[in-house]
Design an enzyme around this catalytic site. Structure first.
Site, PDB file in Angstrom:
ATOM      1  N   GLY A 180       0.816  -1.224   0.000  1.00 33.72           N
ATOM      2  CA  GLY A 180       0.000   0.000   0.000  1.00 33.72           C
ATOM      3  C   GLY A 180       0.841   1.262   0.000  1.00 33.72           C
ATOM      4  N   GLY A 181       0.531   2.147   0.957  1.00 36.98           N
ATOM      5  CA  GLY A 181       1.253   3.418   1.048  1.00 36.98           C
ATOM      6  C   GLY A 181       2.746   3.225   1.242  1.00 36.98           C
ATOM      7  N   GLY A 414      16.253   9.937 -35.249  1.00 35.89           N
ATOM      8  CA  GLY A 414      15.707  10.548 -34.039  1.00 35.89           C
ATOM      9  C   GLY A 414      16.497  10.150 -32.804  1.00 35.89           C
ATOM     10  CB  ALA A 415      18.041   6.967 -31.758  1.00 34.02           C
TER      11      ALA A 415
HETATM   12  C1  HXC Z   1      -2.035  -2.799  11.315  1.00 35.63           C
HETATM   13  C2  HXC Z   1      -1.014  -4.741  10.702  1.00 35.63           C
HETATM   14  C3  HXC Z   1      -1.199  -4.405   9.348  1.00 35.63           C
HETATM   15  C4  HXC Z   1      -1.832  -3.175   9.031  1.00 35.63           C
HETATM   16  C5  HXC Z   1      -0.202  -6.306   9.440  1.00 35.63           C
HETATM   17  N1  HXC Z   1      -0.394  -5.917  10.709  1.00 35.63           N
HETATM   18  N2  HXC Z   1      -0.703  -5.418   8.602  1.00 35.63           N
HETATM   19  N3  HXC Z   1      -1.428  -3.934  11.673  1.00 35.63           N
HETATM   20  N4  HXC Z   1      -2.235  -2.403  10.052  1.00 35.63           N
HETATM   21  N5  HXC Z   1      -1.980  -2.766   7.790  1.00 35.63           N
HETATM   22  C6  HXC Z   1       0.049  -6.609  11.920  1.00 35.63           C
HETATM   23  C7  HXC Z   1      -0.460  -8.028  12.032  1.00 35.63           C
HETATM   24  O1  HXC Z   1      -1.706  -8.035  12.675  1.00 35.63           O
HETATM   25  C8  HXC Z   1       0.629  -8.685  12.888  1.00 35.63           C
HETATM   26  O2  HXC Z   1       0.427  -8.308  14.241  1.00 35.63           O
HETATM   27  C9  HXC Z   1       1.889  -7.994  12.424  1.00 35.63           C
HETATM   28  O3  HXC Z   1       1.461  -6.767  11.825  1.00 35.63           O
HETATM   29  C10 HXC Z   1       2.672  -8.781  11.416  1.00 35.63           C
HETATM   30  O4  HXC Z   1       1.794  -9.147  10.354  1.00 35.63           O
HETATM   31  P1  HXC Z   1       1.779 -10.621   9.735  1.00 35.63           P
HETATM   32  O5  HXC Z   1       0.633 -10.667   8.815  1.00 35.63           O
HETATM   33  O6  HXC Z   1       1.856 -11.618  10.851  1.00 35.63           O
HETATM   34  O7  HXC Z   1       3.161 -10.629   8.950  1.00 35.63           O
HETATM   35  P2  HXC Z   1       3.507 -11.364   7.594  1.00 35.63           P
HETATM   36  O8  HXC Z   1       2.959 -12.742   7.583  1.00 35.63           O
HETATM   37  O9  HXC Z   1       4.981 -11.192   7.431  1.00 35.63           O
HETATM   38  O10 HXC Z   1       2.750 -10.549   6.437  1.00 35.63           O
HETATM   39  C11 HXC Z   1       3.097  -9.201   6.178  1.00 35.63           C
HETATM   40  C12 HXC Z   1       2.042  -8.575   5.243  1.00 35.63           C
HETATM   41  C13 HXC Z   1       0.624  -8.779   5.780  1.00 35.63           C
HETATM   42  C14 HXC Z   1       2.173  -9.197   3.854  1.00 35.63           C
HETATM   43  C15 HXC Z   1       2.419  -7.094   5.094  1.00 35.63           C
HETATM   44  O11 HXC Z   1       0.626  -8.406   7.169  1.00 35.63           O
HETATM   45  C16 HXC Z   1      -0.406  -7.975   5.097  1.00 35.63           C
HETATM   46  O12 HXC Z   1      -0.825  -8.285   3.979  1.00 35.63           O
HETATM   47  N6  HXC Z   1      -0.886  -6.891   5.759  1.00 35.63           N
HETATM   48  C17 HXC Z   1      -1.925  -6.044   5.219  1.00 35.63           C
HETATM   49  C18 HXC Z   1      -1.376  -5.158   4.153  1.00 35.63           C
HETATM   50  C19 HXC Z   1      -2.361  -4.092   3.744  1.00 35.63           C
HETATM   51  O13 HXC Z   1      -3.401  -4.429   3.140  1.00 35.63           O
HETATM   52  N7  HXC Z   1      -2.098  -2.840   4.195  1.00 35.63           N
HETATM   53  C20 HXC Z   1      -2.991  -1.736   3.973  1.00 35.63           C
HETATM   54  C21 HXC Z   1      -2.663  -1.138   2.621  1.00 35.63           C
HETATM   55  S1  HXC Z   1      -3.691   0.204   2.255  1.00 35.63           S
HETATM   56  P3  HXC Z   1       0.892  -9.246  15.460  1.00 35.63           P
HETATM   57  O14 HXC Z   1       0.351  -8.558  16.653  1.00 35.63           O
HETATM   58  O15 HXC Z   1       0.314 -10.576  15.198  1.00 35.63           O
HETATM   59  O16 HXC Z   1       2.391  -9.243  15.411  1.00 35.63           O
HETATM   60  C22 HXC Z   1      -2.699   1.512   2.363  1.00 35.63           C
HETATM   61  C23 HXC Z   1      -3.402   2.771   2.080  1.00 35.63           C
HETATM   62  C24 HXC Z   1      -2.490   3.851   1.695  1.00 35.63           C
HETATM   63  O17 HXC Z   1      -1.563   1.435   2.668  1.00 35.63           O
HETATM   64  C25 HXC Z   1      -2.568   4.052   0.229  1.00 35.63           C
HETATM   65  C26 HXC Z   1      -1.942   5.309  -0.178  1.00 35.63           C
HETATM   66  C27 HXC Z   1      -1.940   5.517  -1.655  1.00 35.63           C
END
Ligand code: HXC
Length: 524
Positions: A180-181, A414-415
């Site tokens: 994401g961001g 052109g290149a």
């Molecule tokens: C809060 C989060 C989180 C999130 C993960 N965690 N993503 N907490 N906000 N976005 C937490 C989990 O609950 C977990 O907590 C810890 O972080 C580690 O995550 P895991 O999933 O256990 O790790 P891993 O298996 O390594 O996977 C990593 C990951 C996955 C691939 C990044 O966590 C994931 O897909 N997260 C969601 C990604 C996402 O959709 N983000 C939002 C994007 S939108 P604990 O307590 O268990 O350790 C965005 C908007 C902005 O960013 C856009 C701007 C243009």
């Protein structure tokens, strides 16, 4: 009475100091030993270990370690030491840098409002002082529990990525699964470096599966191979955190602290006047034979050192950093080993971006030309080669840094113009005697210009061969262009290093103004 009051004061102070120590200890623990162990098991360093490896020993000064998340949304009761990001400043090789390091052990390094605020205020400081910002990214993106506040945190960062672009160097290391961001902010910075243990994507495999039904692994979706080879998002890669952090140090050695300063010039360790007869063994005079352009670049640069940028993306063009007589230079070169060095959509994007990055930070451009033209084809035309190729023309023309071009062999059509020709604003154009500056290759040209003569001749094949040879003798050489002043000098290849250095030194104090404008409008 007086001694008793002093005792009380001492007691109070001790309590306050103990509280400070306890709070700092908690902050330093990040997400705790379990999650840190997991981080290590994945072959990654922790946020603080990364800073230690990057900066000169003992130079780090932390800012806002006690920042806490806003108790918004679903955050109530959750702990987030330092709000999941370590920020501060220190030195690399004695030069000031600002650094933020996201802590994946704290809520997955996700970015909440305070986390974003910390990065934004670090960027403000860096811009005021005039020093690079290095972001060590290891983040799951927007912190879901904080809802719109986390988006606001990103907004603060993105806004500064844009307004400080071209003011201070911004470098992003991608060291974990960034989503994401967490990938859009790096994409707005000057250089993206990626560990082979990291991933970058806007939406992860799970979301993709639910929306498009496509099944894809993390690696195949956004691993280093994808971003170094296919998407062009990453500029440099390292096997692990340490390799990436070392590459950042190397990259910074070519960059100025800000656009207000000149890039670092070193005392030359390699004689700038050294003849380079070996280049004659590298470049074959037969225009059809490919050769190793990397070897040619290395033969000319100081100590053979060349930091290639995006080495696996659009390999038909080579871009990178090196030094000539101690002066930093940005090199752009056609690569005859891929697509005969023709310019296509990706090569144009890659070169234009690099040229603008160099120009923003005052690094002279050194262009090596061996190009037959823009790549023909329906896919290229429909993909917008007109729009993309125009970026290169635009980027060279708008750049005001010293610009030197060396035509090695072919410079067609052109290149030829797109590879920094004299009319497009090159300060000095040199050519080897092997150069061929023409509107197109002899075969194509003869077939068009002498078509009727060839068709009506009793022996068309022989006439074609003759006409090609005629055209080649007339135009496939540097002399017509040199005669009209499009080339400043035709040189002995063994003299290349010495002459490029002399011209670069002459141009070092170059000043070139452009008419006032709000900003230009480069085709995107
Ligand atoms: C809060 C989060 C989180 C999130 C993960 N965690 N993503 N907490 N906000 N976005 C937490 C989990 O609950 C977990 O907590 C810890 O972080 C580690 O995550 P895991 O999933 O256990 O790790 P891993 O298996 O390594 O996977 C990593 C990951 C996955 C691939 C990044 O966590 C994931 O897909 N997260 C969601 C990604 C996402 O959709 N983000 C939002 C994007 S939108 P604990 O307590 O268990 O350790 C965005 C908007 C902005 O960013 C856009 C701007 C243009």
């Amino acid at each position: 009475m007086a001694p008793k009051m002093a005792d009380n004061a001492r007691l109070l102070l001790d309590e306050l100091l103990a509280e400070l120590e306890e709070r700092r200890r908690k902050v330093l623990m990040g997400g705790g030993p379990e999650r840190q162990k997991k981080q290590h098991e994945q072959g990654k360093l922790t946020a603080r270990e990364r800073i230690d490896h990057l900066l000169d020993e003992g130079s780090f000064v932390e800012l806002m370690p006690f920042a806490e998340h806003l108790e918004t949304g679903l955050m109530e009761g959750l702990e987030a030491p330092a709000d999941g990001v370590v920020t501060g400043y220190g030195t690399i090789g004695g030069r000031l840098v600002f650094v933020f390091s996201q802590d994946f052990t704290v809520l997955g390094g996700s970015l909440g409002k305070m986390h974003g605020r910390k990065i934004a205020s670090l960027m403000d400081l860096a811009a005021k002082v005039g020093a690079p910002v290095i972001g060590l990214n290891d983040s799951a993106g927007a912190r879901i529990q904080e809802g719109v506040d986390s988006l606001s945190g990103y907004g603060e960062v993105f806004y500064r990525n844009a307004i400080y672009s071209g003011v201070i160097p911004q470098i992003s290391a991608i060291l974990g699964p960034c989503a994401g961001g967490a990938v859009y902010s790096p994409a707005m910075t000057d250089f993206v470096l990626m560990s082979r243990r990291a991933y970058m994507f806007i939406t992860g495999p799970e979301v993709i599966k639910s929306v498009t039904k496509e099944e894809v692994s993390f690696e195949a979706l956004g691993g280093a191979d994808v971003h170094m080879e296919k998407s062009g998002v990453a500029h440099l890669e390292g096997e692990d955190d340490r390799e990436v952090l070392d590459l950042i140090k190397k990259l910074l050695s070519y960059l100025p602290q800000s656009s207000r300063e000149r890039p670092p010039v070193l005392e030359p360790q390699d004689d700038p006047h050294r003849p380079v007869p070996e280049v004659l063994d590298i470049v074959h005079p037969d225009a059809k034979r490919p050769y190793n352009m990397h070897a040619l670049i290395r033969a000319i640069l100081d100590g053979g050192e060349f930091l290639e940028i995006q080495p696996r993306f659009a390999r038909n063009i080579i871009v990178g950093l090196g030094r000539l007589g101690g002066y930093p230079v940005g090199v752009i070169a056609n690569n005859p080993r891929f697509m005969a060095g023709a310019l296509d959509i990706n090569a144009s994007d890659k070169a234009a971006r690099f040229i603008r990055t160099m120009d923003a930070f005052g690094i002279p451009l050194l262009t090596f030309v061996d190009v037959t033209g823009f790549l023909p084809g329906v896919a290229q035309e429909h993909g917008g080669i007109i729009r993309h190729g125009a970026k290169m023309l635009f980027a060279y023309a708008e750049a005001t840094v010293p610009k030197i071009t060396l035509i090695v062999r072919k410079a067609y059509g052109g290149a030829y113009l797109a590879m920094n020709s004299k009319d497009m604003g090159a300060d000095v154009v040199l050519a080897w005697p092997t150069a061929a500056v023409a509107v197109m290759g002899a075969e194509g040209a003869a077939n068009i210009v002498f078509r009727r003569e060839i068709q009506t001749s009793p022996n068309p094949e022989e006439t074609r061969r003759k006409k090609i040879e005629e055209y080649r003798r007339a135009f496939d050489n540097p002399w017509v262009a040199a005669g009209r002043g499009y080339i400043d000098d035709v040189i002995d290849p063994a003299e290349t290093r010495r002459l490029l250095y002399r011209h670069l030194r002459m141009l070092w104090e170059k000043k070139e103004e452009r008419p006032w404008k709000r900003h230009d409008n480069i085709p995107l």
